[in-house]
Motif scaffolding. Structure first.
Motif, mmCIF file in Angstrom:
data_model
loop_
_atom_site.group_PDB
_atom_site.id
_atom_site.type_symbol
_atom_site.label_atom_id
_atom_site.label_comp_id
_atom_site.label_asym_id
_atom_site.label_seq_id
_atom_site.Cartn_x
_atom_site.Cartn_y
_atom_site.Cartn_z
ATOM 1 N N PRO A 241 -12.014 -43.446 -64.645
ATOM 2 C CA PRO A 241 -11.939 -43.761 -63.197
ATOM 3 C C PRO A 241 -13.259 -43.510 -62.485
ATOM 4 C CG PRO A 241 -10.223 -42.209 -63.875
ATOM 5 C CD PRO A 241 -11.150 -42.361 -65.027
ATOM 6 N N SER A 242 -13.550 -44.391 -61.572
ATOM 7 C CA SER A 242 -14.760 -44.204 -60.760
ATOM 8 C C SER A 242 -14.527 -43.080 -59.766
ATOM 9 C CB SER A 242 -15.109 -45.497 -60.025
ATOM 10 O OG SER A 242 -14.067 -45.839 -59.135
ATOM 11 N N ALA A 243 -15.573 -42.538 -59.260
ATOM 12 C CA ALA A 243 -15.488 -41.382 -58.360
ATOM 13 C C ALA A 243 -15.217 -41.800 -56.921
ATOM 14 C CB ALA A 243 -16.782 -40.592 -58.433
ATOM 15 N N THR A 244 -14.913 -43.069 -56.667
ATOM 16 C CA THR A 244 -14.693 -43.501 -55.288
ATOM 17 C C THR A 244 -13.307 -43.189 -54.812
ATOM 18 O OG1 THR A 244 -14.068 -45.702 -56.068
ATOM 19 C CG2 THR A 244 -16.361 -45.360 -55.388
ATOM 20 N N GLU B 44 -0.448 -53.076 -70.058
ATOM 21 C CA GLU B 44 -1.646 -52.297 -69.697
ATOM 22 C C GLU B 44 -2.426 -52.917 -68.547
ATOM 23 O OE1 GLU B 44 -2.736 -54.669 -73.497
ATOM 24 O OE2 GLU B 44 -0.978 -53.627 -72.720
ATOM 25 N N ASP B 45 -2.199 -54.201 -68.283
ATOM 26 C CA ASP B 45 -2.881 -54.860 -67.167
ATOM 27 C C ASP B 45 -2.469 -54.295 -65.806
ATOM 28 O OD1 ASP B 45 -4.104 -56.502 -69.027
ATOM 29 O OD2 ASP B 45 -2.689 -58.162 -68.733
ATOM 30 N N ALA C 246 -7.271 -50.427 -60.729
ATOM 31 C CA ALA C 246 -8.267 -49.458 -60.242
ATOM 32 C C ALA C 246 -7.649 -48.423 -59.312
ATOM 33 C CB ALA C 246 -9.414 -50.189 -59.539
ATOM 34 N N ARG C 247 -6.709 -48.836 -58.478
ATOM 35 C CA ARG C 247 -6.033 -47.897 -57.567
ATOM 36 C C ARG C 247 -5.278 -46.839 -58.365
ATOM 37 N NH1 ARG C 247 -0.988 -47.369 -55.902
ATOM 38 N NH2 ARG C 247 -0.577 -46.362 -53.923
ATOM 39 N N LYS C 248 -4.514 -47.270 -59.369
ATOM 40 C CA LYS C 248 -3.748 -46.344 -60.201
ATOM 41 C C LYS C 248 -4.697 -45.406 -60.942
ATOM 42 C CE LYS C 248 -0.289 -44.573 -62.429
ATOM 43 N NZ LYS C 248 0.624 -43.647 -61.775
ATOM 44 N N GLN C 249 -5.809 -45.928 -61.413
ATOM 45 C CA GLN C 249 -6.778 -45.104 -62.113
ATOM 46 C C GLN C 249 -7.351 -44.015 -61.209
ATOM 47 O OE1 GLN C 249 -9.698 -47.666 -63.985
ATOM 48 N NE2 GLN C 249 -8.106 -48.956 -64.883
ATOM 49 N N ARG C 250 -7.662 -44.370 -59.953
ATOM 50 C CA ARG C 250 -8.181 -43.366 -58.999
ATOM 51 C C ARG C 250 -7.141 -42.284 -58.726
ATOM 52 N NH1 ARG C 250 -10.190 -47.953 -56.484
ATOM 53 N NH2 ARG C 250 -8.492 -47.933 -54.980
ATOM 54 N N ILE C 251 -5.899 -42.696 -58.533
ATOM 55 C CA ILE C 251 -4.825 -41.735 -58.262
ATOM 56 C C ILE C 251 -4.639 -40.794 -59.453
ATOM 57 C CG2 ILE C 251 -2.324 -41.542 -57.922
ATOM 58 C CD1 ILE C 251 -2.536 -44.118 -56.207
#
Length: 122
Positions: free
Chosen positions: A119-122, A65-66, A70-75
Motif C-alpha cells: 500500500p502507498s503511504a497516501t 483479487e481484482d 487501492a482504497r482497500k489496500q490503504r485501509i
C-alpha cells in the motif's frame, strides 16, 4: 444469513486451512481497527502476513483479487500499522490475497497471491 455472507465465511475458513497447511501460524481472524477489518493475520518465517480473502461465485465482473482496490489496500495498511504497533513487531510484513472462485459448490480454484501489494503511504 445471506448467501453471499455464507460464501464469504466458507472462503475465509478455506483460506485459513490453506495457510495452516502451508505452515503459517494464524495469529488473528477478522481483526478490526476502526472501520478496517483484516480477514487473516498469519506468521511465518518471522514475517507477519496480513491477508485479504476474496471469495466469488463467478468472475463475470473480474477475478476475486481484482476487488482489492487501492482504497482497500490503504485501509488494510492503516489497520496493519496499528497491529504492528500493538504487537511491537520489529520484523518484516507482507500483504497477501487469497482469492477463491467457485464454479459450483464442490468445484473451486484457490489462488494464494503472496506479496500481492504494498500500500502507498497516501
Amino acid at each position: 444469513m445471506a448467501k453471499h455472507l455464507d460464501l464469504g465465511k466458507k472462503g475465509e475458513l478455506m483460506a485459513k486451512q490453506h495457510l495452516e497447511q502451508q505452515g503459517y501460524e494464524i495469529l488473528d481472524e477478522n481483526w478490526c481497527h476502526g472501520k478496517a477489518e483484516i480477514d487473516l493475520i498469519a506468521y511465518k518465517d518471522k514475517v507477519i502476513i496480513f491477508t485479504e480473502v476474496k471469495t466469488r461465485s463467478g468472475n463475470y465482473f473480474g477475478e476475486p483479487e481484482d476487488f482489492v482496490d487501492a482504497r482497500k489496500q490503504r485501509i488494510m495498511a492503516q489497520a496493519a500499522d496499528e497491529y504492528i504497533y500493538l504487537m511491537n513487531h520489529q520484523g518484516e510484513v507482507r500483504f497477501d490475497i487469497v482469492a477463491i472462485l467457485f464454479k459450483n459448490e464442490h468445484n473451486y480454484k484457490l489462488n494464494h497471491i503472496e506479496d500481492a501489494f504494498w500500500p502507498s503511504a497516501t
